[in-house]
Design a protein around this motif. Structure first.
Motif, short mmCIF file in Angstrom:
data_model
loop_
_atom_site.label_atom_id
_atom_site.label_comp_id
_atom_site.label_asym_id
_atom_site.label_seq_id
_atom_site.Cartn_x
_atom_site.Cartn_y
_atom_site.Cartn_z
N THR A 1 0.86 -1.18 -0.21
CA THR A 1 0.02 -0.12 0.11
C THR A 1 0.93 1.25 -0.07
N ALA A 2 0.34 2.30 -0.37
CA ALA A 2 1.05 3.47 -0.45
C ALA A 2 -0.19 4.65 -0.05
N VAL A 3 0.41 5.62 0.58
CA VAL A 3 -0.76 6.62 1.19
C VAL A 3 0.04 8.01 0.65
N LEU A 4 -0.74 8.75 -0.05
CA LEU A 4 -0.33 10.00 -0.70
C LEU A 4 -1.01 11.04 0.14
N ASP A 5 -0.34 11.78 0.93
CA ASP A 5 -0.81 12.89 1.78
C ASP A 5 -0.08 14.12 1.47
N PRO A 6 -0.82 15.09 0.61
CA PRO A 6 -0.53 16.47 0.11
C PRO A 6 -0.23 17.43 1.27
N THR A 7 0.91 17.92 1.35
CA THR A 7 1.26 19.18 2.20
C THR A 7 0.43 20.23 1.94
N ALA A 8 0.46 21.39 2.81
CA ALA A 8 -0.07 22.60 2.53
C ALA A 8 0.64 23.56 1.39
N GLY A 9 1.84 23.13 1.24
CA GLY A 9 2.72 23.77 0.35
C GLY A 9 2.77 23.04 -1.12
N GLY A 10 1.81 21.97 -1.07
CA GLY A 10 1.69 21.30 -2.36
C GLY A 10 2.85 20.31 -2.75
N ASP A 11 3.46 19.72 -1.71
CA ASP A 11 4.22 18.79 -1.78
C ASP A 11 3.55 17.47 -1.61
N ILE A 12 4.19 16.37 -1.53
CA ILE A 12 3.64 14.93 -0.90
C ILE A 12 4.30 14.17 0.23
N ASP A 13 3.66 13.97 0.96
CA ASP A 13 4.23 13.06 1.96
C ASP A 13 3.66 11.35 1.54
#
Length: 188
Positions: A60-72
Motif C-alpha cells: 500500500t501507499a498513502v499520498l498525503d498532500p502538504t499545505a505547500g503542494g508537496d506529497i508525504d
C-alpha cells in the motif's frame, strides 16, 4: 551472453530516449489523488528487482498532500513473517504540475517522479527516474484504489512500461499477500 548484453544495451538506449519524453498528465490535481492506494504493478530493469521480483507482493501507499503542494509518501508491505516493511519520502513539487522530486536516504538516490495518468477513484500510473552515482534507472508503478484492477488497466501499464524501455520479463502485476488473513500492515 552476447544476446543478453545486446538486449540490455538496446533497453538502456530506449529508456534514455523514452524517459526524456515522458511528461506528467494534463489537469493534474493532487488533492484528488490523496489517500490510500494499492501498489498493483511494478516494472523496472534494476538488478535488485530482477533478483527479488518473485517474492514481491502487493503493498500500500498513502499520498498525503502538504499545505505547500508537496506529497508525504508512505509505503508499507507485509513481509512473509508478518512484520511490516515501511518507507517514507517527502516529494517536493516542481514547476511542472504532476512532477515531483525527492532524495531517498534509504537507497541513496535522487528521484524524478511523474504522474503520467490517473483517474482518482480508480488508478494512477507513476513514472520515476532514479539516479545514483550518475546512473539512471526507470521505475513504473501502477496504483489502484482497491486490490483489484481491470485487465485493460493492467495492459495499459504493461504497454507503457515497454514503451519506456523496460524488458517484458521485468514487468510484474503483484499478487495479493495472502488468503483469508490480514494482508496489509496496520496503520503506522
Amino acid at each position: 551472453m552476447r544476446n543478453t548484453l545486446l538486449r540490455m544495451a538496446t533497453a538502456l538506449l530506449c529508456t534514455m530516449v523514452a524517459c526524456a519524453q515522458v511528461m506528467p498528465m494534463q489537469d493534474f490535481d493532487l488533492e484528488k489523488l490523496a489517500g490510500k492506494w494499492y501498489m498493483i504493478g511494478f516494472a523496472t530493469n534494476a538488478q535488485w528487482f530482477v533478483n527479488h521480483k518473485a517474492g514481491m507482493k502487493m503493498g500500500t501507499a498513502v499520498l498525503d498532500p502538504t499545505a505547500g503542494g508537496d506529497i508525504d509518501l508512505s509505503y508499507a508491505n507485509l513481509n512473509a513473517d508478518g512484520t511490516c516493511w515501511r518507507m517514507t519520502h517527502l516529494a517536493k513539487k516542481t514547476e511542472t504540475p504532476g512532477r515531483f522530486t525527492f532524495r531517498s536516504q534509504r537507497w541513496n538516490n535522487d528521484n524524478d517522479m511523474r504522474f503520467v495518468a490517473a483517474q482518482s477513484d480508480e488508478f494512477a500510473l507513476v513514472h520515476t527516474i532514479k539516479t545514483k552515482d550518475g546512473v539512471s534507472e526507470v521505475l513504473n508503478k501502477l496504483y489502484s484504489r482497491s486490490p483489484e484492477i481491470s485487465v485493460a488497466l493492467q495492459q495499459k501499464f504493461v504497454d507503457f512500461s515497454l514503451e519506456t524501455g523496460i524488458l517484458s520479463d521485468n514487468i510484474a502485476i503483484l499478487p495479493k499477500n495472502g488468503k483469508n488473513t490480514n494482508t496489509e500492515c496496520p496503520a503506522a
